[in-house]
Design an enzyme around this catalytic site. Structure first.
Site, PDB file in Angstrom:
ATOM      1  N   ASP A 101       0.906  -1.253  -0.099  1.00  0.00           N
ATOM      2  CA  ASP A 101       0.060  -0.064   0.054  1.00  0.00           C
ATOM      3  C   ASP A 101       0.730   0.975  -0.093  1.00  0.00           C
ATOM      4  O   ASP A 101       1.621   1.307   0.854  1.00  0.00           O
ATOM      5  CB  ASP A 101      -1.029  -0.036   1.036  1.00  0.00           C
ATOM      6  CG  ASP A 101      -2.425   0.239   0.961  1.00  0.00           C
ATOM      7  OD1 ASP A 101      -2.599   1.475   0.102  1.00  0.00           O
ATOM      8  OD2 ASP A 101      -3.233  -0.471   1.400  1.00  0.00           O
ATOM      9  N   ASP A 202      -2.939   4.551  -2.471  1.00  0.00           N
ATOM     10  CA  ASP A 202      -3.877   5.203  -1.409  1.00  0.00           C
ATOM     11  C   ASP A 202      -4.344   6.615  -1.668  1.00  0.00           C
ATOM     12  O   ASP A 202      -3.381   7.206  -1.737  1.00  0.00           O
ATOM     13  CB  ASP A 202      -3.615   4.818  -0.183  1.00  0.00           C
ATOM     14  CG  ASP A 202      -4.473   5.301   0.838  1.00  0.00           C
ATOM     15  OD1 ASP A 202      -5.653   4.754   1.221  1.00  0.00           O
ATOM     16  OD2 ASP A 202      -4.394   6.260   1.729  1.00  0.00           O
ATOM     17  N   GLU A 259      -6.379   3.992  -6.113  1.00  0.00           N
ATOM     18  CA  GLU A 259      -7.795   4.165  -5.378  1.00  0.00           C
ATOM     19  C   GLU A 259      -8.430   5.435  -5.650  1.00  0.00           C
ATOM     20  O   GLU A 259      -8.338   6.298  -5.154  1.00  0.00           O
ATOM     21  CB  GLU A 259      -7.594   4.172  -3.564  1.00  0.00           C
ATOM     22  CG  GLU A 259      -8.909   4.005  -2.908  1.00  0.00           C
ATOM     23  CD  GLU A 259      -8.633   4.539  -1.325  1.00  0.00           C
ATOM     24  OE1 GLU A 259      -9.684   4.363  -0.614  1.00  0.00           O
ATOM     25  OE2 GLU A 259      -7.422   5.384  -1.073  1.00  0.00           O
ATOM     26  N   HIS A 331     -10.867  -3.516   2.935  1.00  0.00           N
ATOM     27  CA  HIS A 331     -10.788  -3.184   4.335  1.00  0.00           C
ATOM     28  C   HIS A 331     -11.599  -1.969   4.810  1.00  0.00           C
ATOM     29  O   HIS A 331     -11.826  -1.690   5.804  1.00  0.00           O
ATOM     30  CB  HIS A 331      -9.323  -2.843   4.746  1.00  0.00           C
ATOM     31  CG  HIS A 331      -8.849  -1.598   3.891  1.00  0.00           C
ATOM     32  ND1 HIS A 331      -8.768  -1.652   2.504  1.00  0.00           N
ATOM     33  CD2 HIS A 331      -8.532  -0.561   4.384  1.00  0.00           C
ATOM     34  CE1 HIS A 331      -8.272  -0.677   2.119  1.00  0.00           C
ATOM     35  NE2 HIS A 331      -8.117   0.436   3.293  1.00  0.00           N
ATOM     36  N   ASP A 332     -12.242  -1.308   3.682  1.00  0.00           N
ATOM     37  CA  ASP A 332     -13.091  -0.103   4.054  1.00  0.00           C
ATOM     38  C   ASP A 332     -14.531  -0.041   4.131  1.00  0.00           C
ATOM     39  O   ASP A 332     -15.269   0.803   4.135  1.00  0.00           O
ATOM     40  CB  ASP A 332     -12.661   0.974   3.170  1.00  0.00           C
ATOM     41  CG  ASP A 332     -11.382   1.685   3.724  1.00  0.00           C
ATOM     42  OD1 ASP A 332     -11.443   1.812   4.816  1.00  0.00           O
ATOM     43  OD2 ASP A 332     -10.672   2.413   2.725  1.00  0.00           O
TER      44      ASP A 332
END
Length: 564
Positions: A101, A202, A259, A331-332
């Protein structure tokens, strides 16, 4: 047909690891790199060939690793730099590539750059961050942080403020500063020299800010305002993204997945693809919606009919142009089964058809840890059961907007991202086999009857079905078709059923996924061979298929009744 410009990552089948919750080996209750290495054989057996690891850099963990205090060091809670290099090497032995990430919109407030900036606001490091003068006794403007509250934090002893679009402990970097950008490029190159295969990037859509010097009309009772156009994909961001690509990304054969949601199809090639800023971007068409939302009220047919045109349009427009990264969990988000399927209908058939629904679309499929065994949400009885700052901020916002504590908690239980962060359920032993210590976050008690070991030994389990899906996608007979074939969405219409075809030369594969609890007849006038079916049988008559509740099939078309 010869496919031009093939890339290794076109055939990627991804798996996201949330490291805190994957596997703990030193019994401190936090997952670690040795735990990832321990399960590489399981991941290889599953069939994936790329893993994306959520942040493992040094961090005070205010935002679970997305607040980095040293980009060049692995956080000791996860292991060491040497252990991470060994993970890369061991994964490569199994044909698996590793993505990190990359968090470069902001740092932690504990980063050395920020400490030096706060110690001397005239230093070069102060210009590494977005710092502005206040307006009288007020912040520079009334922008709202994405985690709630003002996006500006006053610097003690001054009338200056620093910007934090996320938590107060995540000051935003000033991408207008070329010296700062060069530092970031060197960090990226540092990890690529270790054998890394690329990055999930990210919050990259936020690096460009268009500053407002005046307050804007408030859009909530807090007096603040969210102004996406000023700090999400803002005008001029392409200058930064193009430099990032040209100075670092394009120099190596890597996979970069941003993202960001590029809404305008006319901009797709600019942002991702062969000449884009990134290799791919995530397809976020579904993330704002849940079947538990008031507008859908657990009505499967209504929910799916709403989503179909969103995914169909993107699939059709992406043909011969770009590769989206397709996912239903990360994960979000809450767990996909709770977002797509009514609670009382969650089971093998609904879970397996949900996997089929997205897995064979054009693009890169990614599985989130636990998705392959059907992990579900873990709603809490009180807000104290949650630990994420974003969860608590959202809860307070609901109270501020007039919800009762019971109503606010009910909404949090539906939508919070901590639902996907419970420890991985490996077996039925203590703490689901995740740790022998005290887990950093509560284990979902469903692990007694829902775990990896149990499903690994069951050829009819969801885990086994995911392996079948991956084997089909990698099958040499169908691989070119499933990677490069055109997507023909909605080739037949049936309410509550998602249908699409993949076509390449004379090959055609059809996916028909009934995402309701009803038996539905679907027109289908081709002769076919069943490649995948989540039921034992398929009811077919001339020109028609009957799909049982939550039945999904992948069919290879052998000939057509009407000669098409």
């Amino acid at each position: 047909m010869v496919i031009q410009n093939k890339k290794w990552w076109h055939e990627a089948i991804g798996y996201q690891i949330y490291p805190k919750s994957f596997q703990d080996t030193n019994n401190d209750g936090i997952g670690d790199i040795p735990g990832m290495i321990e399960h590489l054989d399981d991941l290889s057996d599953l069939g994936i060939n790329v893993i994306w690891i959520s942040p493992i850099n040094l961090s005070p963990m205010v935002d679970h690793g997305y607040d980095i205090s040293d980009y060049l060091q692995i956080d000791p809670s996860f292991g060491t730099n040497e252990e991470f290099e060994r993970l890369i090497q061991e994964a490569e032995k199994r044909g698996i590539k590793v993505l990190m990430d990359l968090v470069i919109n902001h740092t932690s407030s504990q980063h050395e750059w920020f400490k030096r900036a706060m110690a001397d606001l005239d230093s070069k490091y102060a210009d590494y961050y977005v710092i502005r003068e206040g307006r009288g006794e007020e912040p520079p403007n009334n922008w709202r942080s994405m985690f709630g509250g003002s996006a500006w934090e006053k610097i003690p002893g001054t009338n200056k403020y620093y910007l934090h679009l996320f938590t107060v402990d995540q000051p935003d970097l000033n991408w207008e500063n070329p010296e700062l950008r060069q530092e970031l490029y060197e960090i990226i190159e540092f990890w690529l020299t270790k054998g890394l295969a690329g990055f999930r990037v990210d919050a990259i859509s936020h690096i460009k800010k268009i500053y407002d010097e005046e307050n804007l009309p408030s859009d909530g009772p807090d007096g603040l305002v969210t102004v996406w156009e000023n700090y999400r994909d803002a005008l001029g961001i392409g200058e930064f993204l193009g430099e990032l690509r040209d100075r670092v990304f394009s120099k190596q054969d890597i996979l970069t997945i941003a993202e960001m949601d590029v809404v305008d199809p006319e901009k797709w090639e600019e942002y991702f693809g062969d000449n884009g800023y990134f290799s791919s971007i995530f397809d976020f068409y579904h993330t704002a919606y849940s079947i538990q939302g008031k507008e859908f009220a657990n009505d499967s047919e209504k929910f799916i009919e709403f989503l179909k045109p969103l995914v169909y349009k993107k699939q059709e427009l992406a043909n011969d142009r770009v590769f989206f990264t397709n996912f239903i969990e990360n994960h979000d988000l809450p767990r996909s089964l709770n977002r797509f399927i009514p609670k009382e209908e969650i089971g093998f058939h609904s879970a397996s058809v949900l996997g089929m629904f997205y897995f064979f679309m054009r693009g890169i499929p990614v599985i989130y840890q636990g998705q392959e065994i059907g992990m579900v949400d873990y709603p809490k009885e009180t807000i104290d059961g949650y630990i994420d700052l974003a969860t608590h901020n959202n809860y307070q916002d609901y109270l501020l907007n007039g919800l009762s504590e019971t109503e606010a908690l009910a909404q949090i239980n539906i939508e919070n991202r901590e639902n996907s962060r419970t420890p991985m359920q490996w077996n039925s032993q203590t703490n689901a086999g995740f740790t022998k210590g005290t887990p950093w976050f509560a284990v979902n008690p469903t692990y007694h009857g829902l775990n990896y070991q149990q499903q690994k030994e069951d050829p009819h389990s969801l885990l086994s079905f995911y392996k079948e899906m991956i084997q089909l996608r990698k099958n040499p007979i169908y691989k070119e078709l499933l990677v490069y074939g055109r997507a023909v969405p909605g080739f037949v219409e049936a309410s509550g059923v998602v249908t699409y075809q993949r076509k390449l030369e004379k090959q055609t594969i059809s996916a028909l996924c009934n995402l309701t609890n009803q038996t539905i007849a679907v027109d289908y006038d081709a002769k076919f061979e069943v490649l995948l079916n989540n039921y034992a049988e398929l009811d077919c008559k001339t020109g028609q298929l009957t799909l049982l509740p939550y039945q999904g099939v992948i069919l290879e078309e052998t000939s057509s009744v009407n000669g098409k």
